[in-house]
Design a protein around this motif. Structure first.
Motif, PDB file in Angstrom:
ATOM      1  N   SER A   5       5.687   2.793   6.134  1.00 45.01           N
ATOM      2  CA  SER A   5       5.953   1.702   5.219  1.00 45.01           C
ATOM      3  C   SER A   5       4.878   1.706   4.138  1.00 45.01           C
ATOM      4  O   SER A   5       4.319   2.747   3.831  1.00 45.01           O
ATOM      5  CB  SER A   5       5.979   0.373   5.975  1.00 45.01           C
ATOM      6  OG  SER A   5       6.394  -0.663   5.136  1.00 45.01           O
ATOM      7  N   SER A   6       4.597   0.549   3.592  1.00 45.21           N
ATOM      8  CA  SER A   6       3.615   0.480   2.521  1.00 45.21           C
ATOM      9  C   SER A   6       2.979  -0.895   2.475  1.00 45.21           C
ATOM     10  O   SER A   6       3.624  -1.903   2.748  1.00 45.21           O
ATOM     11  CB  SER A   6       4.281   0.768   1.182  1.00 45.21           C
ATOM     12  OG  SER A   6       3.361   0.603   0.133  1.00 45.21           O
ATOM     13  N   ARG A   7       1.744  -0.897   2.053  1.00 40.22           N
ATOM     14  CA  ARG A   7       1.024  -2.158   1.916  1.00 40.22           C
ATOM     15  C   ARG A   7       1.458  -2.918   0.658  1.00 40.22           C
ATOM     16  O   ARG A   7       1.070  -4.068   0.468  1.00 40.22           O
ATOM     17  CB  ARG A   7      -0.473  -1.877   1.886  1.00 40.22           C
ATOM     18  CG  ARG A   7      -1.277  -3.121   2.014  1.00 40.22           C
ATOM     19  CD  ARG A   7      -2.700  -2.803   2.321  1.00 40.22           C
ATOM     20  NE  ARG A   7      -3.459  -4.023   2.105  1.00 40.22           N
ATOM     21  CZ  ARG A   7      -4.726  -4.035   1.806  1.00 40.22           C
ATOM     22  NH1 ARG A   7      -5.393  -2.916   1.696  1.00 40.22           N
ATOM     23  NH2 ARG A   7      -5.344  -5.167   1.620  1.00 40.22           N
ATOM     24  N   LYS A   9      11.049  -0.283   0.988  1.00 44.34           N
ATOM     25  CA  LYS A   9      10.166  -0.435   2.137  1.00 44.34           C
ATOM     26  C   LYS A   9      10.546  -1.653   2.974  1.00 44.34           C
ATOM     27  O   LYS A   9      10.410  -1.637   4.196  1.00 44.34           O
ATOM     28  CB  LYS A   9       8.702  -0.514   1.692  1.00 44.34           C
ATOM     29  CG  LYS A   9       8.202   0.803   1.112  1.00 44.34           C
ATOM     30  CD  LYS A   9       8.388   1.945   2.109  1.00 44.34           C
ATOM     31  CE  LYS A   9       7.950   3.272   1.538  1.00 44.34           C
ATOM     32  NZ  LYS A   9       8.091   4.366   2.517  1.00 44.34           N
ATOM     33  N   CYS A  67       1.692   1.282   7.581  1.00 45.83           N
ATOM     34  CA  CYS A  67       1.197   1.764   6.296  1.00 45.83           C
ATOM     35  C   CYS A  67       0.094   2.777   6.587  1.00 45.83           C
ATOM     36  O   CYS A  67      -0.872   2.448   7.268  1.00 45.83           O
ATOM     37  CB  CYS A  67       0.648   0.612   5.458  1.00 45.83           C
ATOM     38  SG  CYS A  67      -0.136   1.166   3.934  1.00 45.83           S
ATOM     39  N   PHE A  92      -4.017   3.820   1.610  1.00 54.00           N
ATOM     40  CA  PHE A  92      -3.978   4.276   0.224  1.00 54.00           C
ATOM     41  C   PHE A  92      -5.006   5.372   0.021  1.00 54.00           C
ATOM     42  O   PHE A  92      -6.174   5.204   0.338  1.00 54.00           O
ATOM     43  CB  PHE A  92      -4.251   3.094  -0.715  1.00 54.00           C
ATOM     44  CG  PHE A  92      -4.209   3.465  -2.158  1.00 54.00           C
ATOM     45  CD1 PHE A  92      -3.023   3.834  -2.754  1.00 54.00           C
ATOM     46  CD2 PHE A  92      -5.362   3.442  -2.927  1.00 54.00           C
ATOM     47  CE1 PHE A  92      -2.972   4.178  -4.095  1.00 54.00           C
ATOM     48  CE2 PHE A  92      -5.328   3.781  -4.266  1.00 54.00           C
ATOM     49  CZ  PHE A  92      -4.123   4.145  -4.853  1.00 54.00           C
TER      50      PHE A  92
END
Length: 86
Positions: free
Chosen positions: A5-7, A42, A67, A70
């Motif tokens: 997923s992603s922050r 996401k 996540c 980065f």
């Protein structure tokens, strides 16, 4: 199973709604940025992961969504004017 997923979902929870009738934001007047479309994808992945986990409950298959963090060195945001400082 691990889904990445992603922050970026932490940035604006108000934009978590998925527009199923315009999933690619192609309808006139959509005015979605690439970041908004990415965020929407996401959210869908997170929802799918949760649903899949419930279907696989009791089968010894684990479904995780996370996540990875980065990594600025990837230059992933090199073509955007947005700042995605994490």
């Amino acid at each position: 199973m691990v889904n990445l997923s992603s922050r970026v979902l932490d940035m604006n929870p108000k934009e978590w709604a998925i527009k199923l009738d315009d999933i690619m934001s192609e309808k006139p007047g959509s005015h979605k940025s690439g970041a908004q479309v990415y965020r929407q994808s996401k959210v869908g992945l997170n929802m799918w992961s949760k649903k899949l986990a419930s279907h696989l409950e009791g089968t010894n298959v684990l479904v995780n969504c996370l996540c990875p963090g980065f990594i600025p060195e990837t230059s992933i945001f090199r073509h955007t004017t947005h700042s995605f400082t994490m």
